[in-house]
Scaffold this motif. Sequence first.
Motif, short mmCIF file in Angstrom:
data_model
loop_
_atom_site.label_atom_id
_atom_site.label_comp_id
_atom_site.label_asym_id
_atom_site.label_seq_id
_atom_site.Cartn_x
_atom_site.Cartn_y
_atom_site.Cartn_z
N MET A 22 34.97 30.06 35.19
CA MET A 22 35.37 31.21 34.98
C MET A 22 36.01 32.26 36.15
O MET A 22 36.52 33.01 36.13
CB MET A 22 34.39 32.22 34.32
CG MET A 22 34.16 31.76 32.87
SD MET A 22 35.44 31.97 31.84
CE MET A 22 35.51 30.55 31.07
N ALA A 23 35.94 31.54 37.50
CA ALA A 23 36.39 32.27 38.67
C ALA A 23 37.83 32.68 38.50
O ALA A 23 38.18 33.66 39.14
CB ALA A 23 35.89 31.30 39.91
N THR A 24 38.67 31.80 37.89
CA THR A 24 40.06 32.12 38.02
C THR A 24 40.31 33.25 37.02
O THR A 24 40.98 34.27 37.20
CB THR A 24 40.81 30.93 37.50
OG1 THR A 24 40.83 29.91 38.59
CG2 THR A 24 42.48 31.20 37.68
N VAL A 25 39.65 33.26 35.87
CA VAL A 25 39.92 34.47 34.89
C VAL A 25 39.07 35.66 35.46
O VAL A 25 39.96 36.76 35.20
CB VAL A 25 38.88 33.82 33.36
CG1 VAL A 25 38.94 35.00 32.43
CG2 VAL A 25 39.53 32.64 32.73
N ILE A 26 38.06 35.64 36.07
CA ILE A 26 37.59 36.84 36.64
C ILE A 26 38.47 37.27 37.67
O ILE A 26 38.79 38.59 37.69
CB ILE A 26 36.13 36.32 37.29
CG1 ILE A 26 35.08 36.28 36.30
CG2 ILE A 26 35.73 37.58 38.21
CD1 ILE A 26 33.89 35.82 36.86
N GLY A 27 39.16 36.67 38.67
CA GLY A 27 40.04 36.94 39.45
C GLY A 27 41.26 37.34 38.73
O GLY A 27 41.75 38.54 39.24
N LEU A 28 41.91 37.01 37.83
CA LEU A 28 43.11 37.48 36.93
C LEU A 28 42.56 38.70 36.15
O LEU A 28 43.45 39.71 36.27
CB LEU A 28 43.26 36.41 35.85
CG LEU A 28 44.64 36.71 35.21
CD1 LEU A 28 45.71 36.72 35.98
CD2 LEU A 28 44.83 35.48 34.01
N CYS A 29 41.23 38.98 35.74
CA CYS A 29 41.03 40.31 35.49
C CYS A 29 41.06 41.22 36.29
O CYS A 29 41.53 42.42 36.10
CB CYS A 29 39.76 40.20 34.77
SG CYS A 29 39.55 39.25 33.27
N ILE A 30 40.62 41.03 37.49
CA ILE A 30 40.44 42.07 38.44
C ILE A 30 41.95 42.34 38.83
O ILE A 30 42.45 43.60 39.19
CB ILE A 30 39.82 41.50 40.03
CG1 ILE A 30 38.50 41.22 39.52
CG2 ILE A 30 39.88 42.51 41.05
CD1 ILE A 30 37.71 40.71 40.71
N ARG A 31 42.81 41.33 39.09
CA ARG A 31 44.29 41.56 39.30
C ARG A 31 44.81 42.41 38.40
O ARG A 31 45.63 43.42 38.62
CB ARG A 31 44.88 40.50 39.68
CG ARG A 31 46.44 40.34 39.64
CD ARG A 31 47.25 39.03 40.02
NE ARG A 31 46.95 38.76 41.43
CZ ARG A 31 47.20 39.31 42.63
NH1 ARG A 31 47.80 40.54 42.59
NH2 ARG A 31 47.00 38.73 43.65
N VAL A 32 44.78 42.16 37.10
CA VAL A 32 45.46 42.84 35.91
C VAL A 32 44.93 44.37 35.68
O VAL A 32 45.95 45.16 35.91
CB VAL A 32 45.32 41.95 34.64
CG1 VAL A 32 45.60 42.85 33.34
CG2 VAL A 32 45.88 40.89 34.60
#
Length: 158
Positions: A89-99
């Motif tokens: 889920m690292a990419t999803v977590i990073g995407l959440c932070i970015r969004v």
Amino acid sequence: MVTELINANPVVYERKERRSRPVQMDTDEYAVEPIDQQEVFDHVRDIKDPEHPYSLEELKVVSEDAIEVNDAQSHVKVTFTPTVMHCSMATVIGLCIRVKLMRSLPSRYKVDIRVAPGTHASETAVNKQLNDKERVAAALENPNLLGMVDECLAPTYA
């Protein structure tokens, strides 16, 4: 969200108490609040982990110390630490932070999202995905992925 957990029993930490930020006044008595480390942390601390009912702060995925802000150059860098080296889920977590930061900060800010060095097996690939405008835009066009991001960003018990 996810049926088989990668890290079924994560360590959960206490949440820090929220601090109030002083408001600076300019010479014309308008509130002037440069973006700082604390403000960025306040935006991302309550993001819900995609696998667990805990915030990124509670899992120590994000911390105030791992945020760099250069308000003069309109640059923010957030370094996050997945709970396990092979976190899917690292990419999803990073995407959440970015969004979250795209929705919260003024558009003049350039935001870099990074996995902390040595904390993920695919660190380079995750960093490349999270900081490529085209890849981020394509990810956000996927309704399933966008739904997952929105669920993680939904207001919780903050």
